[in-house]
Enzyme design. Structure first.
Site, mmCIF file in Angstrom:
data_model
loop_
_atom_site.group_PDB
_atom_site.id
_atom_site.type_symbol
_atom_site.label_atom_id
_atom_site.label_comp_id
_atom_site.label_asym_id
_atom_site.label_seq_id
_atom_site.Cartn_x
_atom_site.Cartn_y
_atom_site.Cartn_z
ATOM 1 N N CYS A 329 -7.425 28.433 -5.710
ATOM 2 C CA CYS A 329 -8.032 29.411 -4.808
ATOM 3 C C CYS A 329 -7.993 28.946 -3.361
ATOM 4 C CB CYS A 329 -9.456 29.713 -5.248
ATOM 5 S SG CYS A 329 -10.314 28.304 -5.933
ATOM 6 N N ARG B 23 -10.090 34.981 -11.826
ATOM 7 C CA ARG B 23 -9.530 33.830 -11.111
ATOM 8 C C ARG B 23 -10.417 32.598 -11.279
ATOM 9 N NH1 ARG B 23 -6.496 34.314 -6.775
ATOM 10 N NH2 ARG B 23 -6.308 32.104 -7.187
ATOM 11 N N CYS B 24 -9.829 31.431 -11.029
ATOM 12 C CA CYS B 24 -10.549 30.172 -11.173
ATOM 13 C C CYS B 24 -11.790 30.169 -10.296
ATOM 14 C CB CYS B 24 -9.656 28.979 -10.785
ATOM 15 S SG CYS B 24 -9.437 28.746 -9.000
ATOM 16 N N PRO B 25 -12.930 29.659 -10.687
ATOM 17 C CA PRO B 25 -13.242 29.059 -11.988
ATOM 18 C C PRO B 25 -13.910 30.018 -12.973
ATOM 19 C CG PRO B 25 -14.971 28.527 -10.432
ATOM 20 C CD PRO B 25 -14.047 29.502 -9.735
ATOM 21 N N ASP B 50 -5.283 33.441 -15.754
ATOM 22 C CA ASP B 50 -5.166 32.592 -14.567
ATOM 23 C C ASP B 50 -4.405 31.314 -14.929
ATOM 24 O OD1 ASP B 50 -6.635 32.217 -11.678
ATOM 25 O OD2 ASP B 50 -6.249 30.315 -12.680
#
Lengths: 387, 86
Positions: A329, B23-25, B50
């Site tokens: 991210c 998406r992470c986390p 993901d």
């Protein structure tokens, strides 16, 4: 009216200087001097041009001396990436009769992986990737087992710049040489920080990592078979060459780094030990990764469970602390760091630290002081408290 | 976090967590939240898209002491099966 500095303004500290270290004062002075003395085209034949040529050759000579090579073995490139690409391409081309296979460690820099795929694909060869253990180190036997008759080139970094782990380049170089295969050692995270040693056939490095403006360095031992796969140029191995002042700054910064290495190593190694110990003890659910001992002096990485890496980096920035991250991210790509993934360690909530040579101990302690609360806050925001 | 991503255990089967498109986390957060509602020894199956999840779900299991049963990588997703710690 005089502006008054607000007393609560955070002191800023960038603890993420890999590849982009602050300019060393001596390198800065050399750069400015060379802008005056070395502005002319070193290819031309009048006095000013000869002066520039002298400076450029002197820079290459100094870099060669620092790595135990000869001046003519040193080529300079605009970037470290360009140096790595040129190394892989030229050797693959020069050794195409042997085959087009390339053996690489799994945690090599992206430029090495990309160049290996490029030359292997072009020559109907294969990229043989050597896995790493949980600390990020390749197994020498597994590496050598992938080298064979069709191997054009093998590449193993000196140390990993994301997690700090040193690679077994000495034993790998010895074994690979017995196969007659040249070993490219990417010392982009090592040169200027630790003794790199003689176990390489091609050595790549980045002046930006040791306190000069970024500049790619490639040293190729005489006897390594290589051939350019790009158009002819007077600068055969690095078409167009580089700006003379940048070359001089790179050389002066490298000499400065060598003279200061013992002090800088002791200073930063102890502070990395502090980060490793305090983060592991004071932040719950954290993995401090990379080899704790056999490592670069200035690099440390850890990952915090249930934490968004971007939120962590942003909050630390607001507190005046610049840190890096290998979390997906935090990058424009959706992929997390291939290094963390290859090691099998948590990729989210990642913080990557590379300390400058003159890092202040209080800034490192400040990072450790604020981390537990910052991590807790990010976890609470994500609804992860109590998980 | 709501438990909307997980479904109750079928008799004998694992509890399913659908973490696709997260998406992470977030996939790991979903898995952890679901694990809190289950008794020790339960099987938990997490499906995610993901790219980080294939690494992060096993890493989470290891850090939490859960046993990793299997990791199946599909064309564009990963299915991770975990047996929860006692």
């Amino acid at each position: 009216m005089r502006d008054v500095e607000p007393s609560d303004a955070p002191t800023r500290a960038v603890l993420d200087v890999a590849g982009h270290a602050p300019l060393r004062p001596r390198a800065r002075a050399a750069l400015l001097e060379a802008l005056d003395q070395g502005w002319a085209d070193p290819r031309r034949l009048y006095a000013e041009a000869r002066q520039a040529r002298l400076l450029l050759d002197g820079a290459r000579e100094a870099i060669a001396a620092a790595v135990g090579a000869r001046t003519e073995e040193v080529d300079l490139f605009g970037t470290h990436t360009a140096a790595l690409h040129a190394a892989v391409r030229a050797v693959a081309r020069g050794r195409r009769r042997h085959g087009a296979d390339v053996v690489v460690g799994a945690v090599e820099r992206a430029a090495v992986h990309a160049a290996a795929a490029f030359v292997a694909g072009r020559g109907d060869g294969a990229v043989r990737t050597v896995p790493v253990d949980g600390s990020g180190r390749v197994d020498p036997d597994a590496f050598v087992a992938r080298v064979g008759t069709g191997t054009a080139l093998a590449a193993l970094q000196h140390a990993n710049g994301e997690v700090g782990t040193l690679q077994p380049v000495g034993v790998v170089h010895e074994a690979v040489r017995r196969h007659g295969v040249p070993l490219l050692v990417d010392a982009g995270a090592s040169l200027g920080h630790v003794e790199v040693g003689p176990a390489w056939d091609l050595l790549a490095a980045d002046a930006g990592d040791w306190g000069a403006p970024p500049l790619g360095v490639l040293v190729t031992r005489a006897g390594v078979r290589r051939s350019p796969d790009w158009p002819e140029d007077e600068d055969r191995w690095s078409p167009g060459g580089v700006a003379v002042p940048l070359a001089l700054a790179a050389a002066v910064a490298l000499q400065d780094a060598a003279a200061d290495r013992v002090r800088a190593d002791r200073h930063r190694r102890a502070l990395v030990d502090v980060v490793r110990a305090r983060v592991a003890a004071e932040v719950p659910d954290v993995a401090v990764v990379g080899d704790p001992d056999d490592r670069l002096p200035h690099v440390v990485t850890f990952s915090c469970l249930y934490v968004d890496g971007e939120a962590l980096v942003t909050r630390l920035d607001r507190l005046g602390l610049g840190v890096g991250s290998g979390s997906a991210c935090t990058s424009s790509a959706l992929e997390p760091s291939h290094v963390l993934a290859a090691m099998g360690v948590l990729t989210h909530g990642n913080v990557r630290v590379s300390l400058p040579v003159d890092v202040r101990a209080e800034d490192v302690h400040r990072l450790c002081d604020v981390l537990p609360a910052v991590v807790a806050q990010v976890r609470t925001d994500a609804g992860a408290a109590g998980l | 976090m709501s438990g909307s991503g997980s479904t109750g255990p079928e008799p004998g089967g694992p509890t399913e967590v659908d973490a696709r498109r997260l998406r992470c986390p977030a996939p790991v957060l979903r898995a952890a939240a679901a694990s809190r509602t289950l008794p020790p020894g339960s099987l938990l199956r997490v499906r995610a898209t993901d790219p980080a999840a294939a690494v992060d779900l096993p890493a989470w299991a290891r850090m939490r002491g859960h046993a990793l049963v299997s990791v199946e990588r599909g064309e564009d997703d990963v299915v991770v099966l975990v047996r929860l710690a006692g």
